[in-house]
Design an enzyme around this catalytic site. Structure first.
Site, PDB file in Angstrom:
ATOM      1  N   ASP A 444       0.827  -1.204   0.000  1.00 14.54           N
ATOM      2  CA  ASP A 444       0.000   0.000   0.000  1.00 14.54           C
ATOM      3  C   ASP A 444       0.863   1.256   0.000  1.00 14.54           C
ATOM      4  O   ASP A 444       2.070   1.209   0.262  1.00 14.54           O
ATOM      5  CB  ASP A 444      -0.933  -0.013   1.214  1.00 14.54           C
ATOM      6  CG  ASP A 444      -2.325   0.518   0.882  1.00 14.54           C
ATOM      7  OD1 ASP A 444      -2.435   1.347  -0.036  1.00 14.54           O
ATOM      8  OD2 ASP A 444      -3.297   0.107   1.553  1.00 14.54           O
ATOM      9  N   ASP A 509     -10.351   1.311  -3.558  1.00 19.53           N
ATOM     10  CA  ASP A 509     -10.807   0.916  -2.227  1.00 19.53           C
ATOM     11  C   ASP A 509     -12.320   0.744  -2.182  1.00 19.53           C
ATOM     12  O   ASP A 509     -12.851   0.170  -1.229  1.00 19.53           O
ATOM     13  CB  ASP A 509     -10.403   1.967  -1.187  1.00 19.53           C
ATOM     14  CG  ASP A 509      -8.958   1.809  -0.737  1.00 19.53           C
ATOM     15  OD1 ASP A 509      -8.346   0.774  -1.045  1.00 19.53           O
ATOM     16  OD2 ASP A 509      -8.449   2.731  -0.071  1.00 19.53           O
TER      17      ASP A 509
END
Length: 702
Positions: A444, A509
């Site tokens: 990430d 997301d």
């Protein structure tokens, strides 16, 4: 030296002209011209030579791959910069041309300016143009590079611009505008590729669509700050291209130093699908590209968040194995003091508080169920409330002046350009990988690089980007079978350079399937489906609040690398059975879903979707209705990409519960039609309420 070079591959011709010792200009980039003799190339150069126009330089203005102001070109120069205000307008002379297959390297210099330039141009077997430039300072004092762009010319019949924009959770919105005089310039200043990245900047003939109309597209393969630009001058020149966006001082070259710009990729085709498939084919031809046997993945973030209970996680693993999942990923919260998102980031050691016996009990349980084990990491970031930040506050990227950058998601950026900081992260991650059987890292990158200064406070986004690449490369070299997913708060780091060291991207997301229909469709303009992380989420999206049935969620997710992001412990037995049926169907058909050619259909209704994948033996299409009205009457929908001379058995795909539709067409019982009929006439669709998808399969007869 060879003055004119004709590169041909994949139905594309690229003709380069460096006559009279000048930088290469492109005489043609587009449809294959066939076998052209040297005399024919000379005639092409004569036929397309620029002319002198009134109130302009007395010599024709010629535009090269790195446009030069010294020729009289009034558009943006390819190289901007100076040596303290001097040597700012080089006049390049080519001193060498080398050809190796379909890669051509031009070496040029301007001795008076003390500069040397190298331009590399390649036409891949798939018809994809790759080009980049690098500049070397051969003077006695520093030269400051402001910008180094590579630009490809396109004909004047291209009159429309299409690229992508967006934000967090809302990635990949197409935007189309007329191409007018001036610059259509897209800058990415986030220190990562960005949610709002153009991804591919297209120019084309008016009205171009997925299947028709000439289109030229460019992509800058760089995960830091970048520029994509399309410029049209009043004199009729039209160029597209880009490069890195350098912050002040990042392009400073000491004597003997070289700055190399990123690769810029160009794709031409008849329609957007043809442009996309060149990118896909090139990626798929790489050594080590992921195959179609991609493991179905469960990520447990939305099931447990930071609550890491071994018993609960083992139960989730049991349920995952039961429904056919093949990879189990433990997300954020396993390390240091990371019990929430305000602390612990940067301390890449297994938390003894949460995992007193280490990760082994969970890893062994997952592996014993026949699944791979994966782990979430964010190596480039740090919380100030962490052991590493307390011990080394100077490792936080900052602009100097005694001030820190504004916080984002309670975190700062760890300066990987500092060797000790880099070694800290690398060695801690290597220890975790050596101590556990980990097949996959979800990597990430959750904040933009704002005020990202190096040890002396000067901008260091360029160096930080290279350090991140180097860290990925080192970990993969130490663990050759390790897969990495490029996640950046979702789709914030998706580009062809990070894809040289990752096997998957996290598209967004937001897993609301209504949003994912658009995201998958347009991220697919650059990347094939096997690289797109595509998960079946819980019934109600925690980010948008929308609720959808499992059929719509699954029908959307199957056109990518399938996964699940759902608290399976909260699912009913019927839901688990239905999920298992979808996973089983995807496994049976993943060779087609992940290995086929992408096809998309232009639909007059703005909120409807028709797309699919086509292989020689099988095609699977998705016909979907959005939420623009109470019902959608799509009428007859064509299915492109099929062999016109072949007959296909056609029927709907219903792995579990059927979609909610009005009216069942006769062909639902099965029908045999030729590819020509399916492509030309199509199939009558049922009336569809909002947020429903009908899957259709066409199997080659015989």
């Amino acid at each position: 030296m060879t003055e004119r070079i004709h590169l041909r591959a994949g139905g594309v011709s690229l003709v380069l002209d460096s006559s009279d010792g000048r930088l290469p200009a492109v005489l043609h980039w587009g449809a294959d011209l066939g076998d052209v003799s040297a005399e024919g190339l000379a005639s092409l150069a004569a036929a397309t030579a620029p002319v002198v126009v009134p109130s302009s330089p007395d010599a024709p203005v010629r535009v090269s791959l790195v446009p030069e102001a010294s020729t009289g070109y009034l558009g943006r120069p390819g190289l901007t910069g100076s040596r303290a205000g001097r040597d700012w307008s080089p006049r390049w002379a080519v001193v060498g041309v080398e050809r190796s297959g379909d890669l051509v390297t031009y070496r040029a210099e301007d001795a008076a300016c003390g500069l040397r330039l190298v331009v590399e141009v390649e036409l891949t077997p798939q018809g994809l143009v790759r080009t980049r430039a690098s500049v070397t300072n051969e003077g006695a004092d520093d030269f400051e590079v402001g910008e180094l762009l590579v630009m490809l010319p396109v004909p004047r019949r291209a009159r429309e611009v299409l690229d992508l924009a967006g934000g967090w959770g809302s990635e990949r919105h197409p935007q189309r505008t007329p191409w007018v005089i001036g610059q259509h310039r897209r800058e990415g200043r986030a220190g990562r590729t960005g949610f709002d990245a153009p991804t591919v900047l297209h120019v084309g003939v008016p009205g171009f669509g997925f299947g028709s109309g000439e289109v030229w597209g460019v992509h800058v393969a760089w995960s830091g700050n970048h520029v994509h630009t399309a410029e049209r001058t009043a004199s009729g020149v039209q160029v597209v291209g880009g490069g890195e966006l350098l912050l002040p001082g990042e392009g400073r070259l000491a004597p003997g130093q070289t700055y190399a710009g990123p690769w810029v990729y160009g794709s031409w085709g008849e329609g957007l699908d043809a442009v996309a498939r060149r990118f896909h084919a090139w990626l798929r031809a790489r050594p080590g590209h992921p195959g179609v046997e991609r493991p179905v993945t469960l990520n447990v973030w939305e099931a447990v968040y930071f609550d890491h209970s071994l018993d609960r996680l083992k139960h989730l693993a049991d349920l995952a194995a039961q429904v056919g999942i093949e990879r189990f990923v433990l997300d954020d919260g396993w390390f240091g003091s990371r019990r929430d998102d305000t602390r612990g980031l940067g301390d890449w050691v297994v938390s003894p508080e949460v995992w007193p016996d280490g990760l082994a009990p969970l890893v062994d349980h997952v592996r014993g169920l026949g699944m791979q084990f994966g782990l979430w990491v964010e190596p480039e970031m740090v919380n100030l409330d962490s052991d590493v930040a307390r011990a080394h506050p100077e490792w936080v990227m900052q602009p100097g002046y005694g001030r820190l950058p504004v916080e984002a998601r309670h975190q700062q950026v760890l300066n990987l350009t500092i060797p000790e900081a880099y070694a800290h992260v690398r060695d801690q991650l290597l220890a975790v990988l050596r101590g556990n059987d980990i097949a996959y890292l979800k990597w990430d990158h959750n904040r933009d690089l704002v005020d990202a200064g190096g040890p002396d406070g000067s901008p260091a986004v360029h160096a930080q980007t290279l350090a991140a690449y180097r860290l990925m490369d080192e970990l993969r070299a130490a663990f050759p079978g390790l897969e990495i997913e490029s996640c950046s708060s979702g789709g914030g780091r998706i580009d062809l350079e990070v894809l040289q060291r990752t096997e998957r991207v996290w598209v967004s997301d937001v897993m609301d399937p209504h949003e994912r229909q658009r995201m998958l469709r347009w991220t697919g303009q650059l990347l094939p489906p096997e690289l797109l992380g595509s998960h079946i989420a819980s019934a109600q999206s925690p980010t948008t609040g929308r609720a959808h049935d499992l059929t719509f969620r699954a029908s959307t997710a199957v056109f990518g690398h399938l996964g699940v992001e759902w608290d399976l412990a909260a699912a009913s037995p019927d839901e688990l059975a239905e999920l298992g049926a979808w996973i089983g169907w995807w496994k049976e058909h993943r060779a087609a879903l992940l290995g086929g050619d992408l096809v998309r259909v232009d639909v007059p209704e703005g909120d409807a979707w028709v797309h699919g994948v086509v292989t020689p033996e099988r095609a699977i299409f998705s016909v979907g209705s959005g939420s623009s009205g109470p019902v959608s009457h799509l009428g007859d929908v064509v299915l492109p990409g099929l062999d016109p001379e072949v007959e296909y058995d056609v029927r709907p795909v219903i792995p579990a519960s059927p979609p909610f539709l009005f009216g069942m067409p006769e062909w639902f019982a099965g029908v045999r039609l030729s590819g020509r009929v399916l492509t030309t006439v199509g199939l009558r669709c049922p009336v569809m309420p909002p947020d429903q998808v009908l899957l259709v399969e066409a199997v080659r007869c015989g």
